[in-house]
Design an enzyme around this catalytic site. Structure first.
Site, PDB file in Angstrom:
ATOM      1  N   ASP A 485      94.118  62.897  33.123  1.00 39.21           N
ATOM      2  CA  ASP A 485      94.583  61.936  34.124  1.00 39.21           C
ATOM      3  C   ASP A 485      93.643  61.899  35.324  1.00 39.21           C
ATOM      4  OD1 ASP A 485      96.289  59.981  35.111  1.00 39.21           O
ATOM      5  OD2 ASP A 485      98.093  61.188  34.832  1.00 39.21           O
ATOM      6  N   ASP A 555     101.251  52.983  33.427  1.00 42.62           N
ATOM      7  CA  ASP A 555     102.415  53.841  33.630  1.00 42.62           C
ATOM      8  C   ASP A 555     103.719  53.072  33.432  1.00 42.62           C
ATOM      9  OD1 ASP A 555     100.908  56.062  34.151  1.00 42.62           O
ATOM     10  OD2 ASP A 555     101.141  55.999  36.317  1.00 42.62           O
TER      11      ASP A 555
END
Length: 760
Positions: A485, A555
């Site tokens: 990430d 997301d």
């Protein structure tokens, strides 16, 4: 040359070691698609269904001649003639469609290369010097003899798709230093016309991959990221269509994508002669790259292609190229396993017992990969602390990760972890020990985002540390997957350890070291797969895809929003890399409730994952999930590696969406249909399949939903493509999925309207 710089040149850009024998005899390689007509001084590249040609004009400039549908081998394309000067305000240098232009002489268009010397000279006129064809690549040298600057251009082409890759290497052979102010990888020149339209992708966090279309008119359009990484405000992909009749299956389309994971720019300009020029490379904003005598700078690769079969075919060509030429496991890609991620179930409250319970449930559903998300390391009980301290939290995992990993493996699943190695919390042991390791300007504020700062990977000591801690993590634990990430943009991009005039090299050096870390980890741990994630889809590009196996588009896991997100994503990137999760309902993004059927079918259009708290599912939901996962395993080769057809677009919040994926050999097709919102009792549109074998027969079977009464169980490919299929979708958030399997020449005409509805 540093290890990271060498890697970028040799691997990410696809450069191969040149043979000395070939260098001594610069002739056409046997069977090469690249040819040089010495009499006309014209270079020609033929591959796939395209021809690309350029030549040396009377002024010594390298001039684009043709880029479009494939021509006959004996069609003449040269010589390149210098355009006439239109007026004193429109000089020849600006009207010539140059392959790679320096900023010098009579030029007013956006150059590929702009620089200045220590003595104040800023004039650079690049002229053709020489060429060689080696290992299927064309190398051309341009130079400014007086300034003693050379630019090595490299052209590679994919034989199957006709997609070209172009890059440049800038070398300083002068006795004085120079500074590069702007450096592109390439420029792509299109014919003069007034009816071009530009398509591009834009968005923001939780709202990525919106497809935009605008007419190209005289003037400039700039697509860019100034964020230090790819960004989701614009993605580094473009498509330009000619005429008013283009659509998914018809029309001339020029398209391309930049392979760079840092700040980038794609500049589209239409000049006074209506010529269109697309220039892409490093973003010149805050850019400065000094070169001492003997030093060089390698650009990224700018890939581009052409088709006269519409934007749908442009996407399919890119998908094929990415699978065969970009992804690290190419050309034999592994199918993406069905994945479970524990974030939604536990957030930061991870512990050994809880993760083992989730693993047991996931395995019972048919999941193949179990991933522990954030919270397993350091003092990581929230996003305020712990980033940078990549050691197992012994309060949560008293015996380390081994008991959990052994449990996961014993259940028949591979094991993965979430990491964010480029970031650090100020509240961490790493930052307390090395506060100078982050991007910053001396004596200025440090602006945290998500309570974290960006480590300066451009520094050798920082990049070495990041590699070492990840290498140690993978060496000490039997891990098969990392979710990598990257959750913020850059700020204060200073590098105080260098002299002021050298500090802006950070934009290039950072990405070089990122690529080098990923490459070395893959070499040391070849069984480990990696996902690129950046708060969703903010770092998806052909550069990072060359070193990672999958990407996280957003997301936002709302299944209705995901239809638009995944549709936009598919214009530039292959479903083979697109991860999509089934999460809880109501969804955390919009508080919208949806059936498990709708959530699964939305996610089954890419790499299927589950992120919901599965411990809360009912027995009926468990049964539905098992059935959907089993069905997905039977179609994922088609979904992930087949040819994608967008039948109904969900863009602009359209109420309907439909996609079809077809195996390369035509043996199977999978149709997904969605109704976001029913209106006025209107019937769902008839869906006409594409890409089937017209003469073959296909049996249809429903994964979920209902076909109209009278729909044949078996019919010809021609029937499904020209008669179509009607599905019964009603109300809000309804969905259906149909599989078409080729069965040969059977003439059965039995009908079905069976529903396989689950969890309604």
């Amino acid at each position: 040359m540093s290890r990271a710089t060498s890697y970028l040149a040799a691997v990410v850009l696809g450069l191969s070691t040149l043979s000395s024998a070939a260098a001594a005899n610069p002739q056409e390689a046997p069977g090469s698609a690249i040819h040089f007509d010495a009499a006309q001084r014209v270079f020609r590249i033929d591959a796939g269904k395209i021809t690309y040609a350029f030549g040396v004009n009377g002024d010594g400039a390298l001039q684009t001649l043709y880029w479009g549908s494939r021509l006959a081998a004996d069609d003449l394309l040269g010589p390149a003639s210098v355009p006439k000067e239109r007026s004193s305000f429109d000089p020849v240098g600006s009207n010539t469609p140059q392959e790679y232009a320096g900023w010098g002489g009579a030029i007013t268009v956006m150059p590929d290369l702009k620089l200045h010397f220590a003595d104040g000279n800023r004039d650079l006129v690049l002229r053709y010097d020489s060429y060689r064809i080696e290992n299927g690549s064309l190398h051309i040298t341009l130079q400014d003899r007086a300034a003693k600057v050379t630019v090595g251009l490299r052209y590679v082409v994919d034989a199957a798709t006709g997609i070209l890759g172009r890059s440049a290497r800038i070398e300083n052979h002068a006795s004085q230093a120079l500074t590069i102010d702007r450096a592109a990888a390439a420029s792509w020149n299109l014919p003069s016309a007034t009816d071009y339209s530009l398509r591009y992708l834009t968005g923001t966090w939780a709202s990525e991959w919106h497809l935009r279309t605008r007419p190209l008119t005289p003037g400039a359009t700039e697509l860019e990221s100034r964020r230090g990484s790819t960004g989701d405000e614009n993605n580094s992909w473009f498509a330009i269509e000619r005429g008013g009749e283009w659509n998914e299956s018809r029309g001339r389309v020029w398209f391309g994508a930049l392979a760079w994971s840092g700040s980038w720019s794609i500049h589209i300009d239409q000049d006074v002669l209506n010529q269109v020029r697309v220039t892409g490379g490093f973003n010149p904003f805050d850019f400065s790259y000094p070169l001492e005598p003997g030093q060089s700078l390698q650009t990224p690769v700018f890939y581009a292609g052409y088709t006269d079969e519409g934007i749908g075919e442009a996407s399919r060509l890119l998908h094929q190229f990415e699978r065969s030429s970009i992804l690290p496991a190419r050309p034999q890609l592994k199918l993406r396993p069905v994945l479970y991620n524990s974030w939604e179930a536990t957030e930061f409250k991870v512990n050994e017992a809880g993760q083992q319970r989730l693993a047991e449930k996931a395995a019972a559903l048919g999941v193949e990969r179990f991933v522990v998300d954030d919270g397993w390391f350091g003092a990581r009980n929230s996003d305020h602390a712990g980033l940078g301290d990549w050691v197992v939290n012994r309060e949560k995992f008293p015996n380390g990760l081994k008991p959990l990993i052994d449990k996961v493996h014993g259940l028949g699943m591979s094991f993965g972890l979430w990491v964010e190695p480029e970031m650090v919390n100020p509240d961490s042991d790493l930052y307390r020990q090395h506060p100078d390791w982050v991007l910053h300007f001396e004596g200025r504020q440090r602006s945290p985002a998500r309570h974290q700062l960006v480590l300066n990977l451009a520094r050798e000591d920082v990049s070495a540390h990041v590699f070492e801690v990840l290498d140690q993590l993978l060496s000490q634990n039997d891990i098969q997957f990392l979710k990598w990430d990257y959750n913020r943009n850059w700020s204060e991009p200073g590098w105080p350890q260098l002299a002021p005039e050298q500090q802006q090299k950070v934009y290039v050096a950072y990405v070089h070291h990122l690529y080098d870390i990923l490459r070395r980890l893959r070499e040391r741990h070849p069984g480990v797969e990696i996902e690129s994630c950046s708060g969703g889809g903010a770092r998806v590009d052909l550069g990072i895809m060359g070193l990672t196996d999958e990407v996280w588009p957003s997301d936002n896991t709302d299944p209705s929003d995901r239809l638009s997100i995944q549709d936009g994503f598919s214009y530039a990137y292959a479903p083979a890399v697109m991860m999509s999760w089934v999460t809880g309902s109501p969804n955390w993004v919009n508080r919208r409730s949806s059936s498990l059927d709708f959530r699964f079918l939305s996610s089954m259009q890419g790499g299927l994952g589950i992120g919901a708290n599965i411990l809360e599912w009912t027995p009926a939901e468990d049964a539905s999930a098992r059935a959907y996962i089993a069905a997905y395993k039977g179609i994922r080769a088609t979904v992930q590696s087949g040819r994608l057809y967008r039948l109904l677009s969900p863009q602009e919040r359209a109420p309907q969406s439909a996609t079809e994926s077809v195996q390369a050999d035509g043996s199977q097709a999978v149709l997904f249909a969605f109704l976001r919102q029913g209106q006025e009792a209107q019937a769902y549109p008839t869906l006409y399949l594409q890409g089937l074998d017209s003469a073959a027969r296909y049996r249809q079977r429903l994964i979920h939903g209902k076909a109209a009464v009278g729909t044949p169980e078996m019919a010809s490919g021609a029937y499904w493509m020209h008669h179509g299929i009607d599905l019964s979708l009603q109300g809000d958030l309804d969905a259906a999925a149909v599989v078409f399997d080729r069965v040969g020449s059977s003439t059965s005409t039995s009908t079905t309207s069976t529903s396989t509805s689950r969890d309604r």
